[in-house]
Design a protein around this motif. Sequence first.
Motif, short mmCIF file in Angstrom:
data_model
loop_
_atom_site.label_atom_id
_atom_site.label_comp_id
_atom_site.label_asym_id
_atom_site.label_seq_id
_atom_site.Cartn_x
_atom_site.Cartn_y
_atom_site.Cartn_z
N ARG A 239 -13.15 -45.54 -4.66
CA ARG A 239 -13.47 -44.62 -5.74
C ARG A 239 -12.53 -44.75 -6.90
NH1 ARG A 239 -13.41 -39.59 -2.38
NH2 ARG A 239 -14.66 -40.45 -0.71
N ARG A 240 -11.29 -45.12 -6.63
CA ARG A 240 -10.31 -45.25 -7.69
C ARG A 240 -10.67 -46.38 -8.63
NH1 ARG A 240 -6.46 -44.42 -4.12
NH2 ARG A 240 -6.00 -46.62 -3.84
N HIS A 241 -11.26 -47.44 -8.07
CA HIS A 241 -11.53 -48.63 -8.88
C HIS A 241 -13.00 -48.74 -9.29
CE1 HIS A 241 -7.56 -50.03 -7.77
NE2 HIS A 241 -7.87 -49.86 -6.51
N PHE A 242 -13.86 -47.90 -8.70
CA PHE A 242 -15.28 -48.14 -8.87
C PHE A 242 -15.72 -48.00 -10.31
CE2 PHE A 242 -19.08 -48.95 -6.58
CZ PHE A 242 -20.10 -48.38 -7.30
N ASP A 243 -15.04 -47.13 -11.07
CA ASP A 243 -15.43 -46.92 -12.45
C ASP A 243 -14.82 -47.95 -13.39
OD1 ASP A 243 -17.00 -44.79 -11.83
OD2 ASP A 243 -15.39 -43.32 -12.08
N ASP A 244 -13.84 -48.72 -12.93
CA ASP A 244 -13.22 -49.71 -13.79
C ASP A 244 -14.24 -50.78 -14.16
OD1 ASP A 244 -10.09 -49.63 -11.98
OD2 ASP A 244 -10.96 -48.25 -13.42
N MET A 245 -14.19 -51.20 -15.42
CA MET A 245 -15.09 -52.25 -15.86
C MET A 245 -14.85 -53.53 -15.10
SD MET A 245 -17.64 -52.97 -17.73
CE MET A 245 -17.64 -51.48 -18.74
N ILE B 174 -16.60 -57.60 -10.94
CA ILE B 174 -16.44 -58.26 -9.64
C ILE B 174 -17.67 -58.03 -8.77
CG2 ILE B 174 -15.10 -58.19 -7.50
CD1 ILE B 174 -12.63 -57.55 -9.18
N ILE B 175 -18.16 -56.80 -8.75
CA ILE B 175 -19.34 -56.49 -7.95
C ILE B 175 -20.55 -57.28 -8.45
CG2 ILE B 175 -20.94 -54.65 -7.29
CD1 ILE B 175 -18.57 -52.72 -7.44
N LEU C 40 -3.00 -59.26 -8.34
CA LEU C 40 -3.91 -60.30 -8.78
C LEU C 40 -4.85 -59.76 -9.85
CD1 LEU C 40 -2.82 -61.45 -6.08
CD2 LEU C 40 -5.06 -62.47 -5.71
N GLU C 41 -5.09 -60.57 -10.88
CA GLU C 41 -5.98 -60.13 -11.95
C GLU C 41 -7.44 -60.17 -11.50
OE1 GLU C 41 -5.30 -62.32 -15.48
OE2 GLU C 41 -3.29 -61.48 -15.83
N PRO C 42 -8.28 -59.29 -12.04
CA PRO C 42 -9.70 -59.30 -11.65
C PRO C 42 -10.37 -60.65 -11.90
CG PRO C 42 -9.16 -57.28 -12.83
CD PRO C 42 -7.95 -58.17 -12.93
N ASP C 43 -9.98 -61.36 -12.98
CA ASP C 43 -10.59 -62.66 -13.24
C ASP C 43 -10.28 -63.65 -12.13
OD1 ASP C 43 -11.77 -61.88 -15.55
OD2 ASP C 43 -10.22 -62.66 -16.88
N LEU C 44 -9.15 -63.50 -11.46
CA LEU C 44 -8.81 -64.39 -10.36
C LEU C 44 -9.72 -64.13 -9.16
CD1 LEU C 44 -6.94 -66.61 -9.34
CD2 LEU C 44 -5.38 -64.84 -8.53
N ILE C 45 -10.08 -62.89 -8.94
CA ILE C 45 -11.01 -62.57 -7.86
C ILE C 45 -12.39 -63.13 -8.17
CG2 ILE C 45 -12.09 -60.67 -6.59
CD1 ILE C 45 -9.60 -59.02 -7.15
N ILE C 46 -12.80 -63.03 -9.44
CA ILE C 46 -14.08 -63.63 -9.84
C ILE C 46 -14.03 -65.15 -9.66
CG2 ILE C 46 -15.61 -64.02 -11.82
CD1 ILE C 46 -14.87 -61.24 -12.82
N TYR C 47 -12.89 -65.76 -9.97
CA TYR C 47 -12.71 -67.20 -9.77
C TYR C 47 -12.88 -67.57 -8.30
CZ TYR C 47 -10.08 -71.53 -9.05
OH TYR C 47 -9.68 -72.78 -8.66
N ALA C 48 -12.32 -66.78 -7.39
CA ALA C 48 -12.45 -67.06 -5.96
C ALA C 48 -13.90 -66.94 -5.51
CB ALA C 48 -11.55 -66.11 -5.16
N ILE C 49 -14.62 -65.97 -6.06
CA ILE C 49 -16.04 -65.82 -5.72
C ILE C 49 -16.83 -67.05 -6.19
CG2 ILE C 49 -18.11 -64.45 -6.18
CD1 ILE C 49 -16.29 -61.99 -6.38
N GLU C 50 -16.54 -67.51 -7.41
CA GLU C 50 -17.24 -68.69 -7.93
C GLU C 50 -16.90 -69.94 -7.11
OE1 GLU C 50 -15.92 -68.78 -11.93
OE2 GLU C 50 -17.32 -67.23 -12.64
#
Length: 329
Positions: free
Chosen positions: A165-171, A176-177, A204-214
Amino acid sequence: MRKRMVSPSFFSDEDLIANFDAWGRLLYVGLWCIAEDSGCFEPSPLQLKMQIFPGDNIDPKDIEKWLAKLAELNKIIFYEIAGKNYAWIKNFHKHQTLDRPSPPNIPLPDWLEWCGKEHFGNDRHKWHYKFTGKLFDDKSKTIRRQVEDVSPRKKEKKERSTSTRRHFDDMSTKEIIAKFTECIYPGITPYDIDRLTAYIEDGLEPDLIIYAIEEAAANNARRMSYIMKILDRLRAAGITTREAAEAEKAGRKTITASHRSDDIKMPYHRIVRAPRGDAASPPDAGSAALPDKLSPRREDADSSRDAVSLGNADLPPGQRLAEAWGFDK
């Protein structure tokens, strides 16, 4: 019936031990499973008997007495709406952790308010029950404080399970979702969201998580464990940004290419056989050297009839061919 948590303090509650036998205490536990997420239930003795004691010889009149005693001890609170009786478990929200609670089917008392879809849309992580008014006496402030302290907005500070819930509203979390749904599979669970956003807490930055997903999608490894393996490796290497991860990947490709260029290519030696019909001709000077002992195929020996002479007619075909090529017998 619903799954509920039972506090260890229940077994040592002096009021329950002093006023109820084992069946009465079991009724009180059963009420928590019968009650809706609001903590409300219908105090019908016959209905409670069928739900909590379906195979036991319990008189509904005893259940009615136990309910009256629970109300006397301020464990439950009766209220009436439109001429029908209902009850509310006072400490229900103190001991229950509700993630995405269900809307009420039973009318709520005046001191409870449902904050659901009309307030937060389809974001069920924000749905909750809010205490809005006084009950009946001086203790109302204490009761209100107990309920508010465990409201969903404050429970997120106490339990890791509600950190989503803490992060769900973050852009960034929404991105990431969206990327996970696009590349891996639709319908990401709150547990997976919590595991991914935990890496943000680790720096870790959100873009790094997106990178791992890609990367997982590019390698056709569309599973959560592979994404976490990539993120764990990058975190262990001290990489926290997408740019650093891409630079690290480019460096690994350069090293791999250099290793391939250093490979020693073994020369390929080809043994040249004499063509059919010309078996007596020796190999060319520029061709590869033949081995010391030649074991020609039978078809070559049988087909070299022009290598037969009067002197070697009685020799085996293979020996005749070797002699024709100039090798020692």
